[in-house]
Design a protein around this motif. Structure first.
Motif, mmCIF file in Angstrom:
data_model
loop_
_atom_site.group_PDB
_atom_site.id
_atom_site.type_symbol
_atom_site.label_atom_id
_atom_site.label_comp_id
_atom_site.label_asym_id
_atom_site.label_seq_id
_atom_site.Cartn_x
_atom_site.Cartn_y
_atom_site.Cartn_z
ATOM 1 N N SER A 171 4.009 63.406 19.861
ATOM 2 C CA SER A 171 4.954 63.561 21.056
ATOM 3 C C SER A 171 5.238 62.242 21.608
ATOM 4 N N PRO A 172 6.532 62.053 21.916
ATOM 5 C CA PRO A 172 7.004 60.773 22.605
ATOM 6 C C PRO A 172 6.144 60.321 23.785
ATOM 7 N N ASP A 173 5.522 61.355 24.445
ATOM 8 C CA ASP A 173 4.512 61.166 25.561
ATOM 9 C C ASP A 173 3.537 60.250 25.079
ATOM 10 N N GLU A 174 3.098 60.278 23.732
ATOM 11 C CA GLU A 174 2.022 59.345 23.350
ATOM 12 C C GLU A 174 2.761 57.985 22.913
ATOM 13 N N TRP A 175 1.815 57.216 23.273
ATOM 14 C CA TRP A 175 2.016 55.625 23.219
ATOM 15 C C TRP A 175 2.315 55.496 21.694
ATOM 16 N N PRO A 176 3.169 54.555 21.042
ATOM 17 C CA PRO A 176 4.209 53.846 21.641
ATOM 18 C C PRO A 176 5.593 54.449 21.849
ATOM 19 N N HIS A 177 5.577 55.833 22.033
ATOM 20 C CA HIS A 177 6.710 56.473 22.354
ATOM 21 C C HIS A 177 7.714 56.696 21.584
ATOM 22 N N PHE A 178 8.276 55.380 20.852
ATOM 23 C CA PHE A 178 9.359 55.427 20.243
ATOM 24 C C PHE A 178 9.296 55.735 18.720
ATOM 25 N N HIS A 179 8.999 56.971 18.449
ATOM 26 C CA HIS A 179 8.553 57.457 17.149
ATOM 27 C C HIS A 179 9.788 57.559 16.323
ATOM 28 N N GLY A 180 10.960 57.905 16.671
ATOM 29 C CA GLY A 180 12.269 58.255 15.950
ATOM 30 C C GLY A 180 13.283 57.544 16.287
ATOM 31 N N THR A 181 14.233 57.463 15.460
ATOM 32 C CA THR A 181 15.479 56.305 15.631
ATOM 33 C C THR A 181 16.552 56.850 16.539
ATOM 34 N N PHE A 182 16.568 57.963 17.035
ATOM 35 C CA PHE A 182 17.586 58.412 18.008
ATOM 36 C C PHE A 182 17.218 58.096 19.304
ATOM 37 N N GLY A 183 17.307 56.727 19.609
ATOM 38 C CA GLY A 183 16.838 56.033 20.987
ATOM 39 C C GLY A 183 17.426 54.809 21.053
ATOM 40 N N THR A 184 17.087 54.348 22.048
ATOM 41 C CA THR A 184 17.204 52.617 22.314
ATOM 42 C C THR A 184 16.542 51.821 21.563
ATOM 43 N N HIS A 185 15.217 52.175 21.257
ATOM 44 C CA HIS A 185 14.372 51.396 20.481
ATOM 45 C C HIS A 185 13.675 52.413 19.636
ATOM 46 N N TYR A 186 12.902 51.577 18.639
ATOM 47 C CA TYR A 186 12.142 51.928 17.459
ATOM 48 C C TYR A 186 10.878 51.187 17.434
ATOM 49 N N TYR A 187 9.577 51.582 17.294
ATOM 50 C CA TYR A 187 8.522 51.059 16.983
ATOM 51 C C TYR A 187 8.128 51.151 15.648
ATOM 52 N N VAL A 188 8.104 50.033 14.842
ATOM 53 C CA VAL A 188 7.597 49.938 13.437
ATOM 54 C C VAL A 188 6.249 49.685 13.282
ATOM 55 N N HIS A 189 5.255 50.429 12.737
ATOM 56 C CA HIS A 189 3.986 49.955 12.480
ATOM 57 C C HIS A 189 3.764 49.375 11.291
ATOM 58 N N ASP A 190 2.425 48.842 11.188
ATOM 59 C CA ASP A 190 2.111 47.683 10.180
ATOM 60 C C ASP A 190 2.048 48.556 8.918
ATOM 61 N N ASP A 191 1.819 49.646 8.854
ATOM 62 C CA ASP A 191 1.804 50.569 7.488
ATOM 63 C C ASP A 191 3.201 51.382 7.204
ATOM 64 N N GLN A 192 4.270 50.860 7.771
ATOM 65 C CA GLN A 192 5.556 51.245 7.440
ATOM 66 C C GLN A 192 6.274 50.024 6.661
ATOM 67 N N TYR A 193 6.668 50.348 5.552
ATOM 68 C CA TYR A 193 7.697 49.224 5.023
ATOM 69 C C TYR A 193 8.839 48.922 5.587
ATOM 70 N N ALA A 194 9.212 47.768 5.723
ATOM 71 C CA ALA A 194 10.399 47.334 6.574
ATOM 72 C C ALA A 194 11.070 45.934 5.781
ATOM 73 N N TYR A 195 12.133 45.734 5.690
ATOM 74 C CA TYR A 195 12.752 44.723 5.120
ATOM 75 C C TYR A 195 14.101 44.217 6.096
ATOM 76 N N ARG A 196 14.079 42.889 6.122
ATOM 77 C CA ARG A 196 15.249 42.129 6.695
ATOM 78 C C ARG A 196 16.333 42.377 5.640
ATOM 79 N N VAL A 197 17.589 42.468 6.602
ATOM 80 C CA VAL A 197 18.717 42.985 5.929
ATOM 81 C C VAL A 197 19.497 41.624 5.503
ATOM 82 N N PRO A 198 19.707 41.526 4.234
ATOM 83 C CA PRO A 198 20.531 40.393 3.667
ATOM 84 C C PRO A 198 21.828 40.459 4.752
ATOM 85 N N SER A 199 22.326 39.095 5.009
ATOM 86 C CA SER A 199 23.636 38.742 6.042
ATOM 87 C C SER A 199 24.784 39.389 5.275
#
Ligand SMILES: [Zn+2]
Ligand SMILES: [Zn+2]
Length: 361
Positions: free
Chosen positions: A120-148
């Motif tokens: 639920s978004p009521d649960e911290w850290p709230h920003f669990h999906g990308t249809f928002g102003t912000h998104y919270y990326v957890h350390d067990d999610q792969y993420a990559y910097r985007v080449p310029s």
């Protein structure tokens, strides 16, 4: 800014924007702002209430994000240090590293893949999906910097269709000089066409919409088969056999979402063919197939859902190297502010737009 908004689906086709305090990222996590997020076909299944496991919660999984704050020193999954302002794309699912499947080296089957998304978004850290102003990326999610040198529109879709087809075509080992039939010229099909082309395969794309077939040619299709011109399975089979010296295709890729396409795929393949099925993702539908036909050709069937998360790194590399050769930036044909997320979803569902993006206001 101390608060942000995120889209909450509270029932079929009913969304609201909810506002929350921005979370301070825990150690190893990242708070990011959304630069652009896409309305993907699978999002529409959730919105309509068709998803087998999700019936309410936050929405959004495809996005290009900008780092706002990191929890301590954080590196992306390729080892690059992340700083505020960096553009990143995260895998939309978690890979917990603790379940049986992660332990077997199959992170794409992680039992806890949606452990954040389904909260639920009521649960911290709230920003669990990308249809928002912000998104919270957890350390067990792969993420990559985007080449310029990667286009922002293309980058925003990289964590879905392109990563998916790189994974799938890797699983069926598509190689140089093979012929591949791609059933469906939607987002997955177009990405598959470009990847197969760069792998050196000869591509045949089947679809029933002339505009989509035109697009397929822009994405490298060597041949296209229009369902309105080749109206029967037999006619399409004959055409594929004509294009493959009578042999049938080496590889077929089902990205239609239509159950009846499966039996046709078996028919388009030649002996020893490999069949990658990844468009039919909604359980509960049925199709008639001719198993004897598949066995007599010794067809190998591979199905895939999600991808090994490092495929996202491959996807960004692909876009960096080949992105300019294909009109990836034209795949999104409409932009909406977050406040009109309802309009973006409705217009997408009604097919008034092919691919909508939510962009920062
Ligand atoms: Zn998607
Ligand atoms: Zn796991």
């Amino acid at each position: 800014m101390t608060t942000g908004r995120v889209t909450y689906l509270d029932g079929p086709e009913s969304v609201q924007l909810k506002e929350y305090e921005l979370p301070t990222p825990a150690d190893g996590d990242v708070l990011a702002e959304i630069v652009r997020a896409n309305v993907c076909g699978s999002e529409l299944h959730i919105w309509r209430g068709e998803h087998p496991y999700i019936d309410d919660g936050v929405l959004g999984h495809e996005a290009l994000c900008r780092v706002v704050e990191t929890g301590g020193d954080v590196r992306d999954s390729a080892g690059n240090a992340l700083s505020p302002g960096d553009l990143i794309v995260p895998a939309y699912f978690a890979t917990c590293g603790e379940c049986v499947q992660c332990g077997r080296g199959n992170p794409e089957y992680c039992e806890n893949a949606y452990k954040y998304w389904s909260r639920s978004p009521d649960e911290w850290p709230h920003f669990h999906g990308t249809f928002g102003t912000h998104y919270y990326v957890h350390d067990d999610q792969y993420a990559y910097r985007v080449p310029s040198d990667v286009d922002e529109t293309a980058a925003a879709a990289a964590n879905c269709a392109l990563s998916q087809v790189l994974h799938g075509l890797g699983e069926v080992d598509l190689t140089l000089d093979e012929t591949v039939v791609i059933q469906g010229a939607g987002g997955l099909g177009l990405n598959a066409t470009a990847v197969a082309t760069e792998l050196g395969a000869e591509t045949i794309v089947v679809d029933g919409v002339a505009q989509r077939l035109d697009r397929a040619r822009e994405f490298g299709a060597d041949h296209t088969i229009d369902l309105t011109e080749y109206e029967t399975v037999e006619a399409r089979c004959d055409r594929v056999h004509d294009l493959t010296d009578g042999l049938g295709a080496d590889v077929a890729v089902e990205v239609t979402g239509v159950p009846a396409a499966i039996d046709e795929g078996f028919r388009l393949l030649g002996k020893g063919g490999r069949y990658l099925v990844m468009g039919n993702i909604i359980p509960g539908k049925e199709a008639t197939i001719d198993p004897g036909l598949a066995v007599r050709k010794s067809v190998e069937v591979t199905t895939t859902m999600r991808y090994a998360p490092w495929r996202l790194h491959d996807a960004l590399g692909f876009l960096s190297k080949h992105g300019d050769d294909y009109p990836f930036d034209e795949l999104v044909d409409a932009s909406y502010p977050l406040s009109d997320v309802d309009g973006a979803l409705r217009d997408s569902a009604n097919r008034e737009v092919t691919r909508a993006a939510l962009v920062t206001e």
